[in-house]
Design an enzyme around this catalytic site. Structure first.
Site, short mmCIF file in Angstrom:
data_model
loop_
_atom_site.label_atom_id
_atom_site.label_comp_id
_atom_site.label_asym_id
_atom_site.label_seq_id
_atom_site.Cartn_x
_atom_site.Cartn_y
_atom_site.Cartn_z
N GLU A 111 0.83 -1.20 0.00
CA GLU A 111 0.00 0.00 0.00
C GLU A 111 0.86 1.25 0.00
O GLU A 111 2.06 1.18 0.19
CB GLU A 111 -0.96 0.03 1.20
N LYS A 113 2.34 4.67 1.56
CA LYS A 113 2.53 5.28 2.88
C LYS A 113 2.15 6.74 2.71
O LYS A 113 2.85 7.52 2.07
CB LYS A 113 3.98 5.15 3.33
N ASP A 115 1.47 10.54 3.49
CA ASP A 115 2.26 11.48 4.29
C ASP A 115 1.37 12.58 4.85
O ASP A 115 1.35 13.70 4.35
CB ASP A 115 3.37 12.06 3.40
N TYR A 223 -6.25 2.55 6.60
CA TYR A 223 -5.38 1.42 6.28
C TYR A 223 -5.22 0.39 7.39
O TYR A 223 -4.37 -0.48 7.29
CB TYR A 223 -4.00 1.93 5.86
N LYS A 310 10.74 3.75 2.37
CA LYS A 310 10.59 5.19 2.15
C LYS A 310 11.27 5.62 0.86
O LYS A 310 12.38 5.18 0.56
CB LYS A 310 11.22 5.95 3.33
N CYS A 404 13.65 47.39 9.92
CA CYS A 404 13.24 47.10 8.56
C CYS A 404 14.42 47.35 7.61
O CYS A 404 14.97 48.46 7.59
CB CYS A 404 12.05 47.97 8.17
N CYS A 407 13.24 50.45 5.22
CA CYS A 407 12.99 51.82 5.65
C CYS A 407 13.56 52.14 7.03
O CYS A 407 13.48 53.26 7.48
CB CYS A 407 11.49 52.12 5.61
N CYS A 422 7.19 45.15 9.54
CA CYS A 422 7.54 46.57 9.55
C CYS A 422 6.23 47.35 9.68
O CYS A 422 5.33 47.18 8.86
CB CYS A 422 8.25 46.95 8.25
N CYS A 428 7.04 52.78 3.90
CA CYS A 428 8.06 51.77 3.59
C CYS A 428 7.97 51.38 2.11
O CYS A 428 6.96 50.84 1.66
CB CYS A 428 7.83 50.58 4.50
#
Ligand code: IVH
Length: 667
Positions: A111, A113, A115, A223, A310, A404, A407, A422, A428
């Site tokens: 089957e 796997k 994620d 599953y 995997k 920032c 600015c 900011c 800005c």
């Protein structure tokens, strides 16, 4: 028929249609007919509160009541699987199983796997009674309310033969399409992006607002069935029974009879998994017979009767040149790793987002470090680790900036999040530029002659300081700019003129109100169909709108409370932009698509998917979920999945783009 009987009947019918739609991908009735059944049930339940049932299909919508999570002990601990990355080790496992069974013959089930994040569901008398996350394997969080919003999970089982009491385990997933949609939305709002669908699914499941969970399109595959009275003596048949009861069981699940079949299952799915709608990180092999499973037993951590193979993540090692800090439209500062270019799954990677300060800290990144870059299937490459052995002695840790970078304003931490922002919205430069660039975009005001560079040119010349200034641009102003001829200036003026017919909802979207993306803009402009109504709305009125939560409501209020924004809106109104919604003629019905069965696939620019569904139905057609011989055509948007495209081509079914479709129905 009594009310109680009708309620029963409606619940059964609606559950069946949900299963057809979300599990089998084969709806039998139109969305409109489905909504009518649901509305009828809602009305009856309101009239007869004595028949209320928390598992009624009307209870899947979620509420925004904040619920904490209780924890509960698992009946059987949730173990993990032993992992391997090599086919050789799968073969060795096969040998160990054979030995453990004293040479007896055995079948294996192969089957995917999945994620996502694992879930344990308990059913009693065919009804879902509890959903618990894995937690530490012994105890997990009770997330029943959130799980109930996942429409592919049966609340009430179908068919027959289910044990009075059992547990079923599976994986909650966020399909790629939903994941990409959610991240696009978060990118728009400058909220931190989810690194992958697994984090997105796990994060969503732990969200306290069930309405938000309901909106995020989670799915679930099952599953593993556990209980004292299962229908069959083997895993495969039990899963097929579970499928008949309404659970989504992947049809990739296959009985394999030899090591050769196991090996070819691996080679096949290692490649083909990329076409699946959900993320997978490997395959799982399980001994099929429950008696043999019992004989093999468990180690302290995992069953001996199963193994996970995997898939290798595509990963590369490269040197960090420097970290830059970039300011977005909403002022959020994002750290970006600038890398020595490296080849990764066919593309050259030079930059990867480091998302936020916490990620820099948790990876413990130092200047000049050697970093691991991965591309899981996600679009954005990500930094997954540091090769400490490559660190230069005396290298300093990378520090997040305190001011920032554009600015110089001191940054502020966004409440409850890892992001820094900011605060100087109007002074800005990259924030102003970001808003102008957003405003002129194709899906917003569609101002053809103004791209990123031209916007920058206007701003550098001091001609544009906010979106309203665009409408004050003159031919003479523009022609003074370097490289700007009469033709380009004329084009800008023409597209500015054309933008005055862009509908109200797109104007609202174009304003860059935090959390107001295109879908939200459509919803609020439907509820408040003019700018005056919208500006006068209270937070409570806004939050009472379907799918609009308090966060969006507060953001709209804050936007219009600001005099600078109000003055921009007034100038846009004076310039002649659409500040009222044109009421759609809902009654318009035709039979232009009578008898036609249409599949919608991909993403669209002129209408949302839901609107296309409605347009199909209003013109007498039927919107179906999957392509078959009976499909008349596919309404195909951008990014249509390759497997759907192949299927349509092989069946000779025409693909119709959205413009052609709109012409077909005379829009
Ligand atoms: S069986 C006792 N089957 O992988 C064995 N697990 O590393 C129970 N997973 O926690 C698990 N796909 O979240 C099984 N087809 C599959 C799976 C699967 C994904 C996840 C599951 C589990 C983890 C184990």
């Amino acid at each position: 028929m009594t009310a109680a009987e009708r309620i029963e009947e409606l619940r059964r019918e609606i559950n069946r249609h949900n299963h057809n739609y979300y599990v089998l991908n084969a709806p039998e009735i139109s969305d409109r007919d489905f909504d009518m059944l649901l509305k009828e049930l809602e009305a009856l339940e309101k009239e007869h509160p004595e028949f209320a049932d928390p598992l009624s299909p009307t209870q899947r919508v979620g509420s925004d009541l904040v619920q904490g999570f209780e924890s509960a002990e698992h009946i059987h601990p949730m173990l993990s699987l032993s992992n391997t990355y090599s086919i050789g080790e799968v073969d060795e496992w096969f040998g160990r199983v054979s030995q453990g069974l004293g040479g007896e013959e055995f079948d294996v089930v192969g089957e995917m796997k999945f994620d996502g994040t694992s879930i344990s569901l308990i059913y009693e008398d065919g009804r879902l009674v509890r959903a618990v996350t894995r937690g530490d394997g012994v105890r997990g969080d009770v997330v029943t309310a959130n799980v109930k919003t996942i429409k592919s999970i049966p609340l009430q089982l179908q068919g027959e033969g289910w044990p009075r009491f059992f547990e079923i385990r599976g994986e909650i997933l966020m399909p790629w399409k939903e994941f990409e949609r959610l991240n696009r939305e978060r990118e728009f709002n400058e909220e931190p992006l989810f690194a992958n669908p697994r984090n997105a699914a796990a994060g969503t499941l732990k969200t306290l607002d069930t309405r938000e969970v309901a909106r995020r399109g989670l799915d679930a595959y099952f599953y593993y069935l556990i209980g004292p009275e299962l229908p069959a003596d083997n895993h495969f048949d039990n899963m097929m029974a579970a499928r008949r009861w309404g659970f989504k069981v992947s049809d990739i699940m296959t009985r394999l009879h030899s090591l050769e079949e196991v090996d070819s299952f691996i080679s096949h799915w290692d490649v083909r998994r990329k076409e699946l709608p959900v993320a997978t990180d490997g395959l799982v092999f399980k001994v099929n017979s429950l008696r043999q499973q019992l004989n093999l037993g468990f180690t302290a951590k995992s069953p001996r009767w199963a193994i996970a193979y995997k898939f290798a993540a595509e990963r590369a090692l490269t040197k960090l040149r420097f970290v830059s800090f970039e300011v977005g439209r909403m002022g959020i500062v994002t750290p970006v790793a600038n890398l020595e270019p490296v080849l990764l799954s066919g593309t050259v990677v030079k930059r990867a987002s480091l998302h936020n300060e916490d990620i820099i800290r948790s990876l413990d990144i130092h200047e000049g470090d050697m970093l691991y870059v991965e591309k899981g299937g996600e679009i954005i490459p990500k930094i997954t680790g540091v090769d400490q052995s490559g660190r230069r002695p005396g290298a300093l840790p990378v520090e997040f900036v305190s001011h920032c970078p554009a600015c110089g304003a001191p940054l502020v931490r966004v409440e409850g999040e890892a992001a820094w922002q900011c605060p100087d919205k109007f002074g800005c430069p990259p924030q102003i530029a970001g808003r102008v660039e957003h405003f002129v975009g194709r899906k917003m005001m569609n101002i053809d002659g103004v791209g990123e560079e031209t916007a920058q040119l206007f701003m550098n010349a001091g001609l544009v300081r906010n979106i309203a200034d665009l409408y004050d641009l003159t031919m003479a102003d523009m022609m003074r700019l370097p490289g700007f001829g009469e033709r380009s200036a004329r084009k800008v003026l023409d597209s500015l003129e054309a933008s005055k017919t862009v509908p109200f909802d797109r104007v609202v979207y174009a304003l860059s109100i935090p959390f107001v993306g295109d879908t939200v803009a459509k919803k609020i402009t439907r509820a408040f169909p003019s700018i005056d109504l919208l500006m006068q709305a209270s937070a409570a009125e806004l939050a009472a709108t379907k799918d609009i939560g308090p966060r969006i409501a507060d953001s709209v209020i804050e936007y219009f409370a600001n005099p600078a924004n109000r003055s921009i809106v007034e100038r846009l109104r004076a310039a002649g932009l659409q500040m009222e919604a044109v009421v759609a003629d809902d009654a318009r019905q035709t039979d232009l698509l009578a008898g036609k069965s249409v599949v919608i696939s991909g993403t669209f620019t002129r209408h949302s998917r839901d609107e296309y569904k409605e347009l199909i139905e209003r013109n007498g057609g039927k919107n179906v979920g999957s392509i078959s011989k009976k499909t008349d055509f596919v309404l195909a948007g951008d990014n249509m999945g390759p497997s759907k495209r192949d299927k349509a081509t092989s069946l000779g079914i025409p693909l119709v783009d959205e413009d052609t479709f709109l012409k077909m129905i005379g829009e």
